[in-house]
Write a protein that holds these residues in place. Structure first.
Motif, short mmCIF file in Angstrom:
data_model
loop_
_atom_site.label_atom_id
_atom_site.label_comp_id
_atom_site.label_asym_id
_atom_site.label_seq_id
_atom_site.Cartn_x
_atom_site.Cartn_y
_atom_site.Cartn_z
N THR A 191 -38.36 -42.61 42.10
CA THR A 191 -37.62 -43.30 42.02
C THR A 191 -36.11 -43.00 41.51
O THR A 191 -34.81 -42.82 41.85
CB THR A 191 -38.08 -44.63 42.09
N GLY A 192 -36.52 -42.77 40.43
CA GLY A 192 -35.90 -42.45 39.50
C GLY A 192 -34.88 -41.35 39.80
O GLY A 192 -33.42 -41.01 39.64
N LYS A 213 -40.86 -48.98 46.69
CA LYS A 213 -39.90 -48.66 45.80
C LYS A 213 -40.22 -49.19 44.50
O LYS A 213 -39.54 -48.66 43.55
CB LYS A 213 -38.89 -48.66 46.12
N THR A 214 -40.44 -50.51 43.44
CA THR A 214 -40.59 -50.27 42.81
C THR A 214 -42.18 -50.70 42.24
O THR A 214 -42.81 -50.99 40.47
CB THR A 214 -40.56 -52.07 42.23
N ASP A 215 -43.33 -49.73 42.10
CA ASP A 215 -44.41 -49.62 42.33
C ASP A 215 -44.62 -49.00 41.71
O ASP A 215 -43.93 -47.51 40.74
CB ASP A 215 -45.32 -48.61 43.62
N PRO A 216 -45.54 -49.02 39.94
CA PRO A 216 -45.28 -48.11 38.44
C PRO A 216 -45.26 -46.76 39.05
O PRO A 216 -44.91 -45.32 38.45
CB PRO A 216 -46.46 -48.91 37.92
N GLU A 217 -45.79 -46.27 40.25
CA GLU A 217 -47.12 -45.13 40.27
C GLU A 217 -45.52 -44.06 41.06
O GLU A 217 -45.61 -43.03 40.42
CB GLU A 217 -47.96 -44.95 41.33
N LYS A 268 -44.90 -39.61 47.22
CA LYS A 268 -43.98 -38.81 46.02
C LYS A 268 -43.45 -37.98 46.81
O LYS A 268 -42.59 -37.10 46.07
CB LYS A 268 -45.11 -38.51 45.09
N GLU A 282 -42.03 -44.96 40.08
CA GLU A 282 -41.06 -45.54 39.38
C GLU A 282 -40.45 -43.56 39.46
O GLU A 282 -39.24 -43.99 39.21
CB GLU A 282 -41.47 -45.99 38.46
N ASN A 315 -40.53 -37.49 31.71
CA ASN A 315 -42.16 -37.90 32.14
C ASN A 315 -42.37 -36.53 32.43
O ASN A 315 -43.14 -35.61 33.75
CB ASN A 315 -42.00 -38.42 33.35
#
Length: 450
Positions: free
Chosen positions: A319-320, A310-314, A285, A316, A340
């Motif tokens: 990434t966005g 990249k697709t890890d929920p933590e 992060k 996300e 968020n």
């Protein structure tokens, strides 16, 4: 010869960890040995369901064992564990101190090291009162410092002791312990560090960095980071390198050196990932944050190490954000921040840089929006960014000062003129350069005073 392996895992605060492999010799002709063995395993079988009765059983082993002291050794190790599970900490410490000085025929140095390390790891959990943990380490440190010192065990125990003191916020004692550890790494035949102890030195530096992070001593953190990065011949565990690199990344962020921070966080993430350490997610992060602040054109998720996350929920949210930055989509960017907010605000470092990050992204959008124009209304830009005209003007002034735009602002008519080359504009740009130099000088003096 028989081997017993038992595993008892923590399920709640009322339970305790038990994990130990045992090897023992059993002589069928030795009636006393068989009796002790039976008493011992009867007590051991009660550790789970009837721990109080297990305590009495192990005490009976100690009372009965007159000549075969290895069963007393085993019983004392179990008693420490049972007392820990029952939260009878004073009795636990008492038995542990007896165990430290307990000798019997056939006991090896490895037996002592293994028992000490396992019991300290067990009893150093966050649920144990800080004073009890400190007392355990104090007794152990005194034990390993007497007689002919086992350097490896001494270093391990002193490092664990320093960590326990840090967790208990005993900062002065922690600092003293770390200073003693560093002294042991000095070269025996002159100034400087012992090249053979580079890995130990890096471990100490990592602990010191954690200490001064809690104390928020930026000057010492900077010196420690530079010292750690200059150690030669060290092959520290990946987790240690991760701690040092993460601290470096945070330091560079405070100095507004986002490119260096980007590299430091990337190295921290790689080493944490190699170690399988959970800090890898947080460092990823921070890597994305530093990447956006540095205005890098490289997406950190394009690298081989970060791509699987990249697709890890933590991850996300980050990434966005970086995808919105790549697309220069300020609307989506602000929407993600708003949606968020609680998650973002939960991390002090990320929260601190939300406002500067918004400025960075808006600046990038302004650069894109103004490319095709020579003259443009500030109201148009404000509407596009969904902010007030005054904010747009402030952003444009900073961009003109930093050389991101060439032109000037007509405040009377609310216009931005790009590519102008009048005498007035030359004078304006000269003043801008002068202001930029003063700003740079101010930052330089400020960093030296830290």
């Amino acid at each position: 010869k028989a081997t017993v392996s038992v595993l008892y895992c923590t399920m709640s605060d009322d339970e305790y960890v038990y994990e130990e492999d045992e090897e023992y010799m059993s002589d069928g002709d030795d009636e006393g040995n068989d009796t002790l063995e039976g008493l011992y395993y009867d007590a051991k079988d009660k550790m789970d369901e009837e721990p109080s009765e297990a305590v009495e059983g192990f005490k009976l082993v100690l009372e009965t064992d007159e000549g075969n002291a290895k069963w007393s050794w085993k019983a004392m190790k179990r008693l420490v564990r049972v007392y820990f599970g029952l939260k009878r900490y004073d009795e636990m410490v008492g038995v542990y101190k007896e165990l430290l000085n307990f000798e019997f025929e056939g006991k090896t140095r490895n037996d002592a090291e293994k028992a000490i390390n396992k019991l300290l790891d067990l009893t150093s959990s966050q649920a144990t009162p800080a004073g009890i943990v400190t007392e355990m380490y104090g007794a152990t440190t005194e034990f390993v410092s007497t007689g002919v010192r086992n350097e490896k065990l001494w270093f391990t125990i002193k490092m664990k002791s320093a960590q326990a003191l840090l967790d208990a916020k005993e900062y002065v004692k922690c600092e003293t312990t770390l200073t003693e550890l560093k002294t042991s790494c000095h070269a025996p035949d002159g100034p400087g560090w012992d090249r053979k102890k580079g890995t130990q030195l890096m471990t100490i530096f990592a602990a010191e960095i954690q200490l001064y992070q809690q104390l928020n001593d930026l000057k010492k953190l900077k010196n420690l980071y530079e010292a750690a990065m200059s150690v030669e011949g060290a092959i520290p565990p990946p987790r240690i390198t991760g701690i040092i690199r993460e601290a470096g990344g945070k330091m560079f962020m405070q100095q507004d050196d986002y490119e260096q921070a980007n590299e430091a966080f990337f190295q921290a993430f790689k080493h944490y990932d190699e170690a399988g350490h959970p800090r890898r997610i947080q460092c990823l992060k921070y890597l994305v944050l530093a990447n956006m602040m540095s205005r890098s054109s490289i997406n950190p998720f394009d690298c081989q190490e970060a791509s699987p996350y990249k697709t890890d929920p933590e991850i996300e949210v980050m990434t966005g954000l970086i995808e919105a930055v790549t697309q220069k989509d300020i609307t989506t960017f602000e929407s993600i921040l708003k949606k968020n907010k609680s998650d973002i605000d939960s991390d002090p470092l990320i929260k601190k840089y939300v406002a500067p990050l918004l400025v960075t992204v808006r600046t990038q959008v302004l650069q894109l929006k103004t490319k095709a124009y020579t003259t443009i209304h500030l109201s148009y830009l404000a509407n596009d960014l969904n902010i007030e005209e005054e904010e747009v003007e402030g952003l444009l002034v900073s961009m003109l000062q930093d050389g991101d735009l060439e032109g000037g602002i007509d405040q009377v008519n609310g216009m931005l003129h790009l590519g102008c080359n009048t005498t007035g504009q030359e004078r304006y740009r000269a003043l801008q350069r002068w202001a930029a130099q003063i700003t740079t000088l101010h930052k330089t003096i400020g960093s030296r005073l830290q």
